[in-house]
Design an enzyme around this catalytic site. Structure first.
Site, PDB file in Angstrom:
ATOM      1  N   THR A  41       9.536  84.468  82.934  1.00  0.00           N
ATOM      2  CA  THR A  41       8.550  83.913  82.003  1.00  0.00           C
ATOM      3  C   THR A  41       7.251  84.700  82.049  1.00  0.00           C
ATOM      4  O   THR A  41       6.541  84.805  81.045  1.00  0.00           O
ATOM      5  CB  THR A  41       8.306  82.430  82.358  1.00  0.00           C
ATOM      6  OG1 THR A  41       9.535  81.743  82.193  1.00  0.00           O
ATOM      7  CG2 THR A  41       7.259  81.790  81.475  1.00  0.00           C
ATOM      8  N   TYR A  54      10.160  80.031  73.931  1.00  0.00           N
ATOM      9  CA  TYR A  54       9.848  81.434  74.219  1.00  0.00           C
ATOM     10  C   TYR A  54      11.087  82.101  74.770  1.00  0.00           C
ATOM     11  O   TYR A  54      12.075  81.444  75.092  1.00  0.00           O
ATOM     12  CB  TYR A  54       8.689  81.541  75.230  1.00  0.00           C
ATOM     13  CG  TYR A  54       9.104  81.146  76.638  1.00  0.00           C
ATOM     14  CD1 TYR A  54       9.185  79.808  77.012  1.00  0.00           C
ATOM     15  CD2 TYR A  54       9.453  82.116  77.574  1.00  0.00           C
ATOM     16  CE1 TYR A  54       9.591  79.443  78.289  1.00  0.00           C
ATOM     17  CE2 TYR A  54       9.847  81.753  78.856  1.00  0.00           C
ATOM     18  CZ  TYR A  54       9.923  80.423  79.204  1.00  0.00           C
ATOM     19  OH  TYR A  54      10.328  80.069  80.459  1.00  0.00           O
ATOM     20  N   THR A 120      10.953  82.293  87.689  1.00  0.00           N
ATOM     21  CA  THR A 120      10.802  81.307  88.768  1.00  0.00           C
ATOM     22  C   THR A 120      12.107  80.573  89.090  1.00  0.00           C
ATOM     23  O   THR A 120      12.242  80.025  90.183  1.00  0.00           O
ATOM     24  CB  THR A 120       9.726  80.263  88.393  1.00  0.00           C
ATOM     25  OG1 THR A 120      10.122  79.595  87.202  1.00  0.00           O
ATOM     26  CG2 THR A 120       8.373  80.907  88.212  1.00  0.00           C
ATOM     27  N   ASP A 121      13.071  80.562  88.151  1.00  0.00           N
ATOM     28  CA  ASP A 121      14.279  79.749  88.356  1.00  0.00           C
ATOM     29  C   ASP A 121      15.027  80.113  89.646  1.00  0.00           C
ATOM     30  O   ASP A 121      15.523  79.240  90.355  1.00  0.00           O
ATOM     31  CB  ASP A 121      15.241  79.899  87.171  1.00  0.00           C
ATOM     32  CG  ASP A 121      14.716  79.215  85.909  1.00  0.00           C
ATOM     33  OD1 ASP A 121      13.699  78.510  85.989  1.00  0.00           O
ATOM     34  OD2 ASP A 121      15.347  79.383  84.842  1.00  0.00           O
ATOM     35  N   LYS A 193      11.551  75.740  94.460  1.00  0.00           N
ATOM     36  CA  LYS A 193      11.079  75.359  93.123  1.00  0.00           C
ATOM     37  C   LYS A 193      11.281  73.858  93.009  1.00  0.00           C
ATOM     38  O   LYS A 193      12.412  73.362  93.022  1.00  0.00           O
ATOM     39  CB  LYS A 193      11.850  76.111  92.028  1.00  0.00           C
ATOM     40  CG  LYS A 193      11.316  75.791  90.636  1.00  0.00           C
ATOM     41  CD  LYS A 193      11.847  76.690  89.526  1.00  0.00           C
ATOM     42  CE  LYS A 193      11.147  76.310  88.218  1.00  0.00           C
ATOM     43  NZ  LYS A 193      11.459  77.185  87.090  1.00  0.00           N
ATOM     44  N   GLU A 314      27.020  62.545 110.412  1.00  0.00           N
ATOM     45  CA  GLU A 314      28.165  61.688 110.088  1.00  0.00           C
ATOM     46  C   GLU A 314      29.472  62.480 110.035  1.00  0.00           C
ATOM     47  O   GLU A 314      30.535  61.913 109.885  1.00  0.00           O
ATOM     48  CB  GLU A 314      27.921  60.987 108.744  1.00  0.00           C
ATOM     49  CG  GLU A 314      26.932  59.835 108.835  1.00  0.00           C
ATOM     50  CD  GLU A 314      26.837  59.076 107.521  1.00  0.00           C
ATOM     51  OE1 GLU A 314      27.750  58.308 107.182  1.00  0.00           O
ATOM     52  OE2 GLU A 314      25.821  59.265 106.821  1.00  0.00           O
TER      53      GLU A 314
HETATM   54  N1  ASP Z   1      13.903  80.880  83.062  1.00  0.00           N
HETATM   55  C1  ASP Z   1      12.714  81.564  83.503  1.00  0.00           C
HETATM   56  C2  ASP Z   1      13.140  82.558  84.559  1.00  0.00           C
HETATM   57  O1  ASP Z   1      13.464  82.167  85.628  1.00  0.00           O
HETATM   58  C3  ASP Z   1      11.739  80.583  84.016  1.00  0.00           C
HETATM   59  C4  ASP Z   1      10.492  81.180  84.642  1.00  0.00           C
HETATM   60  O2  ASP Z   1      10.346  82.359  84.865  1.00  0.00           O
HETATM   61  O3  ASP Z   1       9.577  80.389  84.934  1.00  0.00           O
HETATM   62  O4  ASP Z   1      13.138  83.714  84.280  1.00  0.00           O
END
Ligand code: ASP
Length: 357
Positions: A41, A54, A120-121, A193, A314
């Site tokens: 992103t 986007y 971020t994923d 995350k 367990e």
């Molecule tokens: N889907 C995006 C990615 O991981 C989300 C992000 O970058 O925040 O590239």
């Protein structure tokens, strides 16, 4: 008169030389940082600055650097485009390319640190992978953003500025691979995350953040306790692929045959994102036992976001041949298992990896 003109010209020439020597000396004093871009992103663009639609990985690294005010006052910067994908498309191939390039760069005295821009994923997985296979104590910092470059209040530029400040800081040596977002510094081991869209998504709920960077001012609080980088036994030197490891998501009345299907498809390891303390229903436990008897490594992790999975809770792990993920969430347990499977190991050795890394 002619003499006067010559004197003036010479004076001007000397002044220009002196100014350029000073400018060069100042440039040389800055640390040399390389930014490796992979997309996400932070490199994303959309048609509207206030809409949520986007596409990731649209902007190239040079344009990303140029969009950050004053970033070149922190370091001499070079950008390299390693990939340009949304990190849902991150792959083992890109991980290996990144690791090899970073190891090569950091061996040189001309590179003081590396920043990686990343979606971020799956950022925590890439960070953790690099934490295990980078052979340097120089700073390696990942960053990203939750809002695309075209959004109102895009968070990418300041995240990138802070990531470069951290990578350029002499204080940041020996902390392993780090993630910087939203003014916080997290260790690759602990970062998760935690939220799907807010900018404060990266958190370390089990151990806490390891520091902050506010407008480039770096404060580091504590070193990560788990083994990393120069203390790690893992290496991807000459490695072209990693063994297949799959994740099964635990739930009420889960289907035990998922394990058999993965083994048939070629999985050498399986991570169960179990319920609670890494639990699974009786049918799945029996399927797991069958798999471990056949030499497949089965790791019990948890779908719960916070807390460790404990040995012999367990489930009697020795009896079922299962391994506990300890603090690693399922996706990081998978990364460790893929690397661990490059070598044959006893149950105890395998279990110890999850405790130490
Ligand atoms: N889907 C995006 C990615 O991981 C989300 C992000 O970058 O925040 O590239």
């Amino acid at each position: 008169m002619k003499n006067m003109k010559t004197i003036c010209r010479n004076l001007l020439a000397v002044t220009l030389i002196v100014v350029s020597i000073i400018a060069n000396a100042q440039e040389k004093k800055l640390p040399n940082i390389v930014i490796l871009a992979t997309g996400g992103t932070i490199a994303g663009a959309g048609a509207s600055s206030t809409g949520s639609a986007y596409t990731s990985g649209q902007v190239k690294i040079e344009a990303m650097i140029d969009a950050v005010p004053n970033i070149r006052t922190l370091a001499n910067l070079k950008g390299e485009q390693i990939a340009n994908v949304g990190s849902q498309d991150m792959s083992v191939k890109v991980w290996l390319d990144l690791a090899n390039r970073i190891n090569e760069l950091l061996k040189s005295k001309d590179c003081d640190g590396v920043v990686i821009t990343h979606g971020t994923d799956t950022q925590e997985e890439t960070a953790f992978f690099l934490n295990l296979v980078i052979k340097s104590d120089k700073p390696v910092v990942l960053t990203g953003s939750m809002r695309p470059s075209t959004a109102l209040s895009a968070d990418g530029p300041l995240n990138m500025y802070n990531a470069v400040a951290l990578a350029a800081s002499p204080k940041a040596k020996g902390y392993g691979v780090m993630v910087v977002m939203n003014d916080e510094i997290h260790s690759a081991h602990a970062v998760k995350k935690m939220m799907s869209t807010p900018v404060q998504t990266f958190q370390s709920p089990d151990e806490g953040m390891i520091g902050t960077v506010i407008f480039g001012d770096v404060q580091l609080f504590h070193k990560p306790h788990s083994l990393n980088t120069t203390a790690s036994e893992f290496s991807v030197d000459g490695v072209k692929e990693l063994p297949r490891v799959d994740i099964v998501y635990g739930c009420a009345d889960m289907s035990p045959d998922l394990i058999d299907i993965m083994v048939k498809a070629g999985a050498k390891g399986i991570v169960i994102a179990g319920v609670g303390d890494g639990n699974m229903n009786a049918g799945t436990l029996e399927a797991a036992k069958k798999a471990t008897k056949a030499g497949i490594i089965v790791v019990r992790a948890t779908r719960v976001p916070i807390g460790a999975v404990l040995i012999n809770g367990e489930v009697n792990d020795k009896e079922y041949g299962t391994i506990c993920s300890d603090e690693l969430n399922p996706q990081k347990a998978r990364v460790l298992l893929m690397l661990a499977l490059l070598k044959k190991r006893s149950w105890d050795d395998m279990q110890n990896l999850f405790i130490n890394y």
